[in-house]
Design a protein around this motif. Structure first.
Motif, PDB file in Angstrom:
ATOM      1  N   PRO A 227       0.824  -1.214   0.000  1.00 39.20           N
ATOM      2  CA  PRO A 227       0.000   0.000   0.000  1.00 39.20           C
ATOM      3  C   PRO A 227       0.851   1.253   0.000  1.00 39.20           C
ATOM      4  N   LEU A 228       0.359   2.297  -0.657  1.00 39.20           N
ATOM      5  CA  LEU A 228       1.033   3.586  -0.580  1.00 39.20           C
ATOM      6  C   LEU A 228       0.840   4.149   0.823  1.00 39.20           C
ATOM      7  N   MET A 229       1.917   4.677   1.377  1.00 41.17           N
ATOM      8  CA  MET A 229       1.882   5.090   2.766  1.00 41.17           C
ATOM      9  C   MET A 229       1.391   6.526   2.928  1.00 41.17           C
ATOM     10  N   THR A 230       0.396   6.671   3.776  1.00 43.00           N
ATOM     11  CA  THR A 230      -0.047   7.985   4.228  1.00 43.00           C
ATOM     12  C   THR A 230      -0.183   7.928   5.737  1.00 43.00           C
ATOM     13  N   THR A 231      -0.111   9.083   6.369  1.00 46.49           N
ATOM     14  CA  THR A 231      -0.306   9.153   7.813  1.00 46.49           C
ATOM     15  C   THR A 231      -1.805   9.158   8.114  1.00 46.49           C
ATOM     16  N   ALA A 232      -2.141   9.071   9.390  1.00 49.38           N
ATOM     17  CA  ALA A 232      -3.550   9.074   9.790  1.00 49.38           C
ATOM     18  C   ALA A 232      -4.252  10.345   9.334  1.00 49.38           C
ATOM     19  N   SER A 233      -3.498  11.430   9.185  1.00 53.62           N
ATOM     20  CA  SER A 233      -4.074  12.701   8.735  1.00 53.62           C
ATOM     21  C   SER A 233      -4.285  12.733   7.228  1.00 53.62           C
ATOM     22  N   GLY A 234      -3.788  11.713   6.529  1.00 53.57           N
ATOM     23  CA  GLY A 234      -3.911  11.675   5.073  1.00 53.57           C
ATOM     24  C   GLY A 234      -2.714  12.221   4.337  1.00 53.57           C
ATOM     25  N   ALA A 235      -1.701  12.700   5.087  1.00 53.32           N
ATOM     26  CA  ALA A 235      -0.505  13.261   4.462  1.00 53.32           C
ATOM     27  C   ALA A 235       0.362  12.144   3.889  1.00 53.32           C
ATOM     28  N   LYS A 236       1.081  12.466   2.815  1.00 61.27           N
ATOM     29  CA  LYS A 236       1.966  11.501   2.179  1.00 61.27           C
ATOM     30  C   LYS A 236       3.212  11.301   3.031  1.00 61.27           C
ATOM     31  N   MET A 237       3.615  10.040   3.200  1.00 58.57           N
ATOM     32  CA  MET A 237       4.813   9.739   3.977  1.00 58.57           C
ATOM     33  C   MET A 237       6.057  10.274   3.275  1.00 58.57           C
ATOM     34  N   GLY A 238       6.985  10.764   4.073  1.00 59.79           N
ATOM     35  CA  GLY A 238       8.270  11.173   3.514  1.00 59.79           C
ATOM     36  C   GLY A 238       8.478  12.666   3.473  1.00 59.79           C
ATOM     37  N   LYS A 239       7.397  13.429   3.592  1.00 60.84           N
ATOM     38  CA  LYS A 239       7.511  14.884   3.541  1.00 60.84           C
ATOM     39  C   LYS A 239       6.901  15.488   4.800  1.00 60.84           C
ATOM     40  N   THR A 240       7.533  16.540   5.310  1.00 61.73           N
ATOM     41  CA  THR A 240       6.995  17.298   6.425  1.00 61.73           C
ATOM     42  C   THR A 240       7.052  18.773   6.055  1.00 61.73           C
ATOM     43  N   ALA A 241       6.541  19.602   6.942  1.00 64.57           N
ATOM     44  CA  ALA A 241       6.591  21.048   6.695  1.00 64.57           C
ATOM     45  C   ALA A 241       8.033  21.533   6.617  1.00 64.57           C
ATOM     46  N   GLN A 242       8.952  20.767   7.246  1.00 63.96           N
ATOM     47  CA  GLN A 242      10.356  21.170   7.247  1.00 63.96           C
ATOM     48  C   GLN A 242      11.137  20.566   6.075  1.00 63.96           C
ATOM     49  N   GLY A 243      10.492  19.740   5.272  1.00 64.77           N
ATOM     50  CA  GLY A 243      11.167  19.134   4.133  1.00 64.77           C
ATOM     51  C   GLY A 243      11.120  17.622   4.178  1.00 64.77           C
ATOM     52  N   ALA A 244      11.885  16.988   3.284  1.00 63.04           N
ATOM     53  CA  ALA A 244      11.877  15.534   3.176  1.00 63.04           C
ATOM     54  C   ALA A 244      12.563  14.891   4.376  1.00 63.04           C
ATOM     55  N   VAL A 245      12.062  13.723   4.760  1.00 63.13           N
ATOM     56  CA  VAL A 245      12.664  12.952   5.845  1.00 63.13           C
ATOM     57  C   VAL A 245      13.628  11.950   5.201  1.00 63.13           C
ATOM     58  N   TRP A 246      14.874  12.384   5.004  1.00 66.36           N
ATOM     59  CA  TRP A 246      15.864  11.587   4.291  1.00 66.36           C
ATOM     60  C   TRP A 246      16.374  10.447   5.147  1.00 66.36           C
ATOM     61  N   LEU A 247      16.847   9.395   4.484  1.00 64.07           N
ATOM     62  CA  LEU A 247      17.350   8.218   5.179  1.00 64.07           C
ATOM     63  C   LEU A 247      18.864   8.243   5.371  1.00 64.07           C
ATOM     64  N   ASN A 248      19.564   9.144   4.718  1.00 66.16           N
ATOM     65  CA  ASN A 248      21.013   9.281   4.897  1.00 66.16           C
ATOM     66  C   ASN A 248      21.310  10.315   5.974  1.00 66.16           C
ATOM     67  N   ALA A 249      22.269   9.990   6.841  1.00 68.29           N
ATOM     68  CA  ALA A 249      22.597  10.878   7.955  1.00 68.29           C
ATOM     69  C   ALA A 249      23.138  12.220   7.496  1.00 68.29           C
ATOM     70  N   ASP A 250      23.790  12.251   6.313  1.00 68.80           N
ATOM     71  CA  ASP A 250      24.323  13.533   5.848  1.00 68.80           C
ATOM     72  C   ASP A 250      23.234  14.426   5.266  1.00 68.80           C
ATOM     73  N   GLN A 251      22.047  13.888   5.076  1.00 67.20           N
ATOM     74  CA  GLN A 251      20.907  14.676   4.610  1.00 67.20           C
ATOM     75  C   GLN A 251      19.963  15.049   5.757  1.00 67.20           C
ATOM     76  N   LEU A 252      19.899  14.178   6.760  1.00 66.83           N
ATOM     77  CA  LEU A 252      19.050  14.421   7.935  1.00 66.83           C
ATOM     78  C   LEU A 252      19.698  13.709   9.116  1.00 66.83           C
ATOM     79  N   SER A 253      19.924  14.431  10.207  1.00 70.01           N
ATOM     80  CA  SER A 253      20.634  13.847  11.345  1.00 70.01           C
ATOM     81  C   SER A 253      19.816  12.724  11.978  1.00 70.01           C
TER      82      SER A 253
END
Length: 417
Positions: A227-253
């Motif tokens: 299934p395509l992932m969305t949060t309970a609010s209906g928002a698409k997984m992977g993005k927040t108001a602050q930007g993408a939630v990256w999986l590499n430490a050099d992109q996001l601590s």
């Protein structure tokens, strides 16, 4: 759907990864008989993958842990075209150097989740540019074009939705699904790969590959989607108001990654524990049953376990400790995000709006102003009341830094240099 006999299908059914399968019983039988080689494709459009791709990475991890062979297909070739799925506009064309750099960054993500090597169940990473760049256009059209109906291709969501919204779809993008189908055929020929997996938005593309293999080589291929992932609010997984939630430490601590999971909606905790951690299901049921303040403990477990998979147990433990010091004791954790500012600039004084922007806690003056007006901006844990307030060297705390806070959970350390 019958109760699966194979460990892999049982795991993905019980944990909520399964959306569709082309031949569930046939695939279950193949997984039970011996080692199955399966792949998921990832285009090289950024130097890292983000949380929106994590579910597919976890599916590959479960596949390997169940005794089967995962293939990570890098789309070095298809990235040059761009997947039109879910988009109104064409993707930006990337140069060969950028694609290769992105590919190297993405490889670091998979090294955390999969074991690579030469063994029968070791993961391998391949690049579809190895064969797509060698295609002779006329020969390709002659050999494979006859197996694709334009009438049917127009019904697939990736094309139909773009046309319904009256957004342009280039002939270049229209070719994407044909090349993706050809990838499956090529991987079957080269590696005896018999299963393609992906998100539910890739169902049409996967079906194309299954059918192409059957028509051209009489191959018995399978497709499976999550299934395509969305949060309970209906928002698409992977993005927040602050930007993408990256999986590499050099992109996001790791700390910010931990915080992303800690801030999950209450209604998402049980589902996320099943999908993004490897905790036993009975332990997840126990955590999901917690109420009131207990749900926050479940969120901390989710954050720590998810961060341990992506960044290692030590980084996850450190992030959890930093959060405890920051929130429970009001101190400064060791790995809070830090930005440096020229001491001479700070000596002259910097407005709260600029401080918030430089710290990445707001994207614009307007957003920073709203944060202050709403009472959500703090300097050294003291609420900022005036949007025109200026801060200088006298704002440094006993640690010689300024602690900036936006809302309740976003903290950044400003350090003069």
């Amino acid at each position: 759907m019958t109760e699966p006999k194979s460990d892999f299908l049982r795991a993905i059914v019980d944990r909520g990864y399964l959306h569709q399968a082309t031949d569930f019983e046939g695939l279950d039988a193949a997984l039970t008989k011996g080692t199955v080689t399966a792949y998921i494709g990832f285009d090289c459009t950024a130097p890292s993958l983000h949380v929106g791709s994590l579910l597919q990475i976890m599916v590959l991890r479960h596949l390997q842990k169940s005794g089967h062979k995962p293939v990570v297909l890098m789309g070095g070739g298809t990235t040059k075209i761009g997947d039109p799925t879910g988009r109104d506009l064409s993707r930006q064309m990337l140069t060969e150097d950028v694609i290769q750099a992105n590919k190297a960054g993405i490889r670091k993500v998979f090294d955390r989740f999969l074991t690579f090597g030469d063994g029968p169940t070791d993961a391998v990473m391949v690049d579809n540019d190895d064969w797509l760049s060698q295609i002779n256009y006329i020969a390709f059209l002659r050999d494979f074009g006859q197996h694709f109906s334009v009438n049917r291709m127009l019904t697939f969501d990736s094309v139909r939705l773009r046309l319904e919204r009256e957004q342009p779809l280039s002939f270049l993008e229209f070719n994407y699904m044909i090349l993706q189908a050809y990838d499956f055929l090529e991987l079957n020929r080269r590696m005896n790969c018999t299963l393609q997996m992906g998100g539910s938005d890739q169902w049409g593309n996967i079906i194309n590959g299954v059918e192409l293999g059957r028509r051209v080589d009489q191959a018995d291929l399978f497709g499976l989607t999550s299934p395509l992932m969305t949060t309970a609010s209906g928002a698409k997984m992977g993005k927040t108001a602050q930007g993408a939630v990256w999986l590499n430490a050099d992109q996001l601590s790791p700390y910010d990654y931990w915080q992303f999971w800690r801030n999950s909606d209450d209604a998402d905790v049980a589902r996320f524990l099943k999908l993004f951690t490897e905790l036993p299901l009975d332990e997840i049921d126990r955590l999901a049953a917690l109420e009131g303040a207990g749900i926050n403990e479940a969120k901390k477990v989710l954050a720590t376990e998810a961060t341990a998979l992506a960044h290692g147990r030590d980084a996850a433990t450190q992030a959890e400790e930093t959060a405890r010091i920051t929130f429970e004791r009001g101190g400064l954790g060791e790995d809070l995000p830090t930005v440096e500012i020229d001491k001479a600039v700070l000596e002259k004084g910097v407005s709260i709006l600029n401080l918030l922007k430089q710290a990445g806690l707001s994207a614009s003056n307007g957003e920073a102003k709203r944060l202050v007006q709403g009472g959500g901006a703090r300097v050294n844990d003291a609420k900022v009341e005036d949007e025109s307030q200026i801060f200088g060297l006298d704002a440094l705390n006993s640690d010689g830094v300024i602690k900036l806070t936006a809302g309740k959970k976003r903290h950044v350390i400003v350090r003069p240099v």
